[in-house]
Design a protein around this motif. Sequence first.
Motif, PDB file in Angstrom:
ATOM      1  N   THR A  79       0.809  -1.215   0.000  1.00 39.73           N
ATOM      2  CA  THR A  79       0.000   0.000   0.000  1.00 39.73           C
ATOM      3  C   THR A  79       0.843   1.265   0.000  1.00 39.73           C
ATOM      4  OG1 THR A  79      -1.766  -1.142   1.205  1.00 39.73           O
ATOM      5  CG2 THR A  79      -1.788   1.269   1.260  1.00 39.73           C
ATOM      6  N   GLY A  81       4.376   1.400  -0.449  1.00 39.24           N
ATOM      7  CA  GLY A  81       5.610   1.386  -1.227  1.00 39.24           C
ATOM      8  C   GLY A  81       6.845   1.593  -0.378  1.00 39.24           C
ATOM      9  N   LEU A 115       9.666  -1.704  -7.232  1.00 42.11           N
ATOM     10  CA  LEU A 115       8.873  -0.693  -7.918  1.00 42.11           C
ATOM     11  C   LEU A 115       8.961  -0.837  -9.441  1.00 42.11           C
ATOM     12  CD1 LEU A 115       9.736   2.452  -5.755  1.00 42.11           C
ATOM     13  CD2 LEU A 115       7.846   0.843  -5.484  1.00 42.11           C
ATOM     14  N   ASP A 118       6.952   3.257 -13.335  1.00 45.02           N
ATOM     15  CA  ASP A 118       6.048   4.367 -13.038  1.00 45.02           C
ATOM     16  C   ASP A 118       5.902   4.635 -11.545  1.00 45.02           C
ATOM     17  OD1 ASP A 118       4.511   2.270 -12.148  1.00 45.02           O
ATOM     18  OD2 ASP A 118       2.868   2.556 -13.568  1.00 45.02           O
ATOM     19  N   GLY A 119       6.653   3.920 -10.713  1.00 43.51           N
ATOM     20  CA  GLY A 119       6.626   4.150  -9.278  1.00 43.51           C
ATOM     21  C   GLY A 119       5.638   3.301  -8.513  1.00 43.51           C
ATOM     22  N   SER A 120       4.822   2.525  -9.205  1.00 43.91           N
ATOM     23  CA  SER A 120       3.872   1.652  -8.514  1.00 43.91           C
ATOM     24  C   SER A 120       4.593   0.404  -8.000  1.00 43.91           C
ATOM     25  CB  SER A 120       2.733   1.254  -9.455  1.00 43.91           C
ATOM     26  OG  SER A 120       3.239   0.528 -10.568  1.00 43.91           O
ATOM     27  N   VAL A 121       3.964  -0.294  -7.061  1.00 41.72           N
ATOM     28  CA  VAL A 121       4.558  -1.500  -6.485  1.00 41.72           C
ATOM     29  C   VAL A 121       4.251  -2.678  -7.402  1.00 41.72           C
ATOM     30  CG1 VAL A 121       4.586  -3.068  -4.517  1.00 41.72           C
ATOM     31  CG2 VAL A 121       4.374  -0.608  -4.143  1.00 41.72           C
ATOM     32  N   ALA A 122       5.291  -3.223  -8.020  1.00 41.76           N
ATOM     33  CA  ALA A 122       5.112  -4.342  -8.952  1.00 41.76           C
ATOM     34  C   ALA A 122       5.178  -5.682  -8.227  1.00 41.76           C
ATOM     35  CB  ALA A 122       6.170  -4.286 -10.046  1.00 41.76           C
ATOM     36  N   LYS A 206      -1.144   9.707  -0.020  1.00 41.54           N
ATOM     37  CA  LYS A 206      -1.525   8.302   0.150  1.00 41.54           C
ATOM     38  C   LYS A 206      -0.764   7.664   1.300  1.00 41.54           C
ATOM     39  CE  LYS A 206      -1.575   3.871  -2.324  1.00 41.54           C
ATOM     40  NZ  LYS A 206      -1.226   3.169  -3.561  1.00 41.54           N
ATOM     41  N   PRO A 396       1.127   6.994 -10.293  1.00 42.99           N
ATOM     42  CA  PRO A 396       0.437   5.727  -9.999  1.00 42.99           C
ATOM     43  C   PRO A 396       0.591   5.273  -8.559  1.00 42.99           C
ATOM     44  CG  PRO A 396       1.603   5.586 -12.085  1.00 42.99           C
ATOM     45  CD  PRO A 396       2.017   6.886 -11.460  1.00 42.99           C
ATOM     46  N   ALA A 397       1.727   5.577  -7.950  1.00 42.06           N
ATOM     47  CA  ALA A 397       1.950   5.167  -6.567  1.00 42.06           C
ATOM     48  C   ALA A 397       1.246   6.076  -5.575  1.00 42.06           C
ATOM     49  CB  ALA A 397       3.451   5.140  -6.263  1.00 42.06           C
ATOM     50  N   GLY A 398       0.598   7.144  -6.051  1.00 42.63           N
ATOM     51  CA  GLY A 398      -0.115   8.052  -5.177  1.00 42.63           C
ATOM     52  C   GLY A 398       0.712   9.266  -4.797  1.00 42.63           C
TER      53      GLY A 398
END
Length: 410
Positions: A79, A81, A115, A118-122, A206, A396-398
Amino acid sequence: MNDSGIDYHAVFQALPAGVALLTPDLVYVDVNEAFVELSGRSRSQLIGRFLFDVFPDNPDDPAATGMRNLYASLRRVATTGERDTMALQRYDVEDLERPGVWQERYWSPVNAPVLAPDGSVALLLHRVEEVTALIRARGGRTGGDRARVLEAELYTRARELQEVNERLRKAHAREREVALHLQEAMLPAPRPLGHHRAAVRYRPAKGALNVCGDWYDLVDLPGSGRTAVAVGDVVGHGLRAAGVMGQLRSALSAASRVADGPARALEVLGLYSRSVEGAESTTAASVFIDWNARTLTYSSAGHPPPALCRPDGGVTFLDRATDPPLGARPEHVPRPQARTAFTDGCVLLLYTDGLVERRHEDIDTGLARLADSLSRHHAADPDTLADALLADLIPPAGLTDDTALIIMRL
């Protein structure tokens, strides 16, 4: 193998600690040989399976908390990162050669995000070292009874630490929720401004307490044919920042009603801020819209510049009247202000830095991204435009900082 020639899979397999890669839904993607050895499971018994289907809690231990604690840690990483180091855990493992027989095991886990570009948690990286032998050896030299006492003491302290951390997280979550409710109450929807259309938005960061310092304000100035529009950002977070924000927002709103322009309104706010603990280094921007003269008069106290988008999509940042934040100078100095003309169909945007600032990125990059989005969507109505800007600019990660914005169709 990546472009640098490093074989990351080989590096992963060579790590001495047990390491597993999981999807955000906690399904095994890959494990190294150390993890296979520690777990007593083969790769085929791990890959593609849900973590807690493979490693449930010991059903014979009603006090078992390993599964619950591990799940909570991994969800936090997915949630937020952010890396999460767990306290020592007792997590028993079933002996596959003797079904129904559970081995008492102790672990030191660390969970971290992997990550995407795009910075989201993969993916989630679950690193674990077994410390069962260490606990046994710690008391082994002093006899069996002493060994059991030390083992129990070490495990008890680890569980207490885990419980304290969990209580702190819950307390922080409650403070965040209360602060957000307070923020919402102090940032109501704007009142109708004649035939002029406006939209406002507030988005909290976030999964963090870095919220509740941003504000916006719109006020018609009776009898003058003008409207004052402002945004601000208090340094700090949580309930304290929300309280300071409320005081400064009210003070600037009142000052705008009697000041002859935005510079004077910010001067009054700066003088008032000296009596408000926590108000130092607050930034703010104010724009007075003169509907009759078709001009914008603006001033900024250390705040990102407002943006004016022309009917043809060209964007100008109003940056010719920028001064330090509130309380930055030891003595009172008049603030500058500047003026620019506008035409029908222009769009005025005021915002806080959470919309454009990113870690490890120059602010000009964020401003260029904002200008591009504003230009592409400028023909939309204010509400649609506000949503489009947030969709384009929130990563994307907020958000890592809360964000407020005002859009006015001029």
